[in-house]
Design a protein around this motif. Structure first.
Motif, PDB file in Angstrom:
ATOM      1  N   LEU A   1       0.825  -1.216   0.000  1.00  0.00           N
ATOM      2  CA  LEU A   1       0.000   0.000   0.000  1.00  0.00           C
ATOM      3  C   LEU A   1       0.854   1.258   0.000  1.00  0.00           C
ATOM      4  CD1 LEU A   1      -2.840  -1.080   2.440  1.00  0.00           C
ATOM      5  CD2 LEU A   1      -3.016  -0.725  -0.044  1.00  0.00           C
ATOM      6  N   LEU A   2       1.938   1.243   0.762  1.00  0.00           N
ATOM      7  CA  LEU A   2       2.832   2.403   0.771  1.00  0.00           C
ATOM      8  C   LEU A   2       3.523   2.577  -0.582  1.00  0.00           C
ATOM      9  CD1 LEU A   2       4.286   1.995   4.354  1.00  0.00           C
ATOM     10  CD2 LEU A   2       2.812   3.861   3.539  1.00  0.00           C
ATOM     11  N   LEU A   3       3.923   1.478  -1.197  1.00  0.00           N
ATOM     12  CA  LEU A   3       4.547   1.554  -2.520  1.00  0.00           C
ATOM     13  C   LEU A   3       3.559   2.056  -3.566  1.00  0.00           C
ATOM     14  CD1 LEU A   3       6.637  -1.722  -2.385  1.00  0.00           C
ATOM     15  CD2 LEU A   3       7.570   0.601  -2.633  1.00  0.00           C
ATOM     16  N   ILE A   4       2.317   1.597  -3.480  1.00  0.00           N
ATOM     17  CA  ILE A   4       1.289   2.069  -4.412  1.00  0.00           C
ATOM     18  C   ILE A   4       1.068   3.562  -4.233  1.00  0.00           C
ATOM     19  CG2 ILE A   4      -1.191   1.968  -4.917  1.00  0.00           C
ATOM     20  CD1 ILE A   4      -0.984  -1.110  -4.364  1.00  0.00           C
ATOM     21  N   GLN A   5       1.045   4.004  -2.994  1.00  0.00           N
ATOM     22  CA  GLN A   5       0.857   5.428  -2.718  1.00  0.00           C
ATOM     23  C   GLN A   5       1.979   6.269  -3.318  1.00  0.00           C
ATOM     24  OE1 GLN A   5       1.520   6.723   1.273  1.00  0.00           O
ATOM     25  NE2 GLN A   5       0.110   8.443   1.104  1.00  0.00           N
ATOM     26  N   GLN A   6       3.198   5.749  -3.264  1.00  0.00           N
ATOM     27  CA  GLN A   6       4.348   6.470  -3.821  1.00  0.00           C
ATOM     28  C   GLN A   6       4.334   6.479  -5.343  1.00  0.00           C
ATOM     29  OE1 GLN A   6       7.899   4.733  -2.175  1.00  0.00           O
ATOM     30  NE2 GLN A   6       7.613   5.730  -0.190  1.00  0.00           N
ATOM     31  N   GLN A   7       3.567   5.603  -5.949  1.00  0.00           N
ATOM     32  CA  GLN A   7       3.429   5.502  -7.409  1.00  0.00           C
ATOM     33  C   GLN A   7       4.771   5.313  -8.110  1.00  0.00           C
ATOM     34  OE1 GLN A   7       1.172   8.884  -8.711  1.00  0.00           O
ATOM     35  NE2 GLN A   7      -0.677   8.206  -7.673  1.00  0.00           N
ATOM     36  N   ALA A   8       5.630   4.505  -7.491  1.00  0.00           N
ATOM     37  CA  ALA A   8       6.938   4.264  -8.094  1.00  0.00           C
ATOM     38  C   ALA A   8       7.347   2.815  -7.851  1.00  0.00           C
ATOM     39  CB  ALA A   8       7.961   5.226  -7.507  1.00  0.00           C
ATOM     40  N   VAL A   9       6.548   1.892  -8.339  1.00  0.00           N
ATOM     41  CA  VAL A   9       6.818   0.474  -8.136  1.00  0.00           C
ATOM     42  C   VAL A   9       7.859   0.015  -9.156  1.00  0.00           C
ATOM     43  CG1 VAL A   9       5.826  -1.838  -8.115  1.00  0.00           C
ATOM     44  CG2 VAL A   9       4.497   0.099  -7.254  1.00  0.00           C
ATOM     45  N   THR A  10       8.934  -0.567  -8.669  1.00  0.00           N
ATOM     46  CA  THR A  10       9.980  -1.061  -9.562  1.00  0.00           C
ATOM     47  C   THR A  10       9.711  -2.520  -9.918  1.00  0.00           C
ATOM     48  OG1 THR A  10      11.406  -1.879  -7.800  1.00  0.00           O
ATOM     49  CG2 THR A  10      11.657   0.460  -8.421  1.00  0.00           C
ATOM     50  N   SER A  11      10.393  -3.004 -10.938  1.00  0.00           N
ATOM     51  CA  SER A  11      10.234  -4.413 -11.306  1.00  0.00           C
ATOM     52  C   SER A  11      10.755  -5.323 -10.196  1.00  0.00           C
ATOM     53  CB  SER A  11      10.931  -4.707 -12.639  1.00  0.00           C
ATOM     54  OG  SER A  11      12.296  -4.395 -12.551  1.00  0.00           O
TER      55      SER A  11
END
Length: 129
Positions: free
Chosen positions: A70-80
């Motif tokens: 959820l925190l990664l989604i919020q940051q909108q910068a998910v890496t491979s």
């Protein structure tokens, strides 16, 4: 458009739902009667506690997985790499469930848990870096 992390999160929810269904089936002979042996016993007696324990496990360490996602989604910068770690977590959870429900091999279960543990730590490290 939603984050690709929603798919491993949904897969874990699906695994948890499957375990609820499996536990219901395992308890059915004792609770409702269908599936009882001729002597009245439940054929799932040996495996039911392991299913129940595994279901409880889905609300322990996985909490940190979902929080990180959820925190990664919020940051909108998910890496491979983060997406790979999320899927590794799900694969490890499925393997962990299979080992815990189908065997009594605690050593193997611990080894499989390590995959889940490291995947979630990797997600959290990615959040902090």
């Amino acid at each position: 458009m939603h984050s690709p992390l929603i798919y491993p999160m949904a897969a874990h929810v699906g695994l948890t739902a499957f375990l609820y269904v499996l536990l219901t089936v395992a308890r059915a002979p004792s609770v409702w009667g269908p599936g009882r042996r001729a002597d009245g016993s439940n054929p799932w007696t040996d495996v039911e506690p392991r299913i129940s324990a595994n279901l409880s496990n889905q609300f322990e360490w996985p909490l940190f997985f979902h929080a990180a996602c959820l925190l990664l989604i919020q940051q909108q910068a998910v890496t491979s790499l983060q997406l790979w770690l999320a899927w590794a977590f799900v694969a490890g959870r499925i393997a962990h469930s299979c080992v815990q429900v189908l065997t009594r091999n605690v050593r193997l279960r611990g080894a499989v848990f390590t995959v889940n543990f490291l995947a979630v730590l990797g997600l959290w490290i990615g959040l902090l870096v």
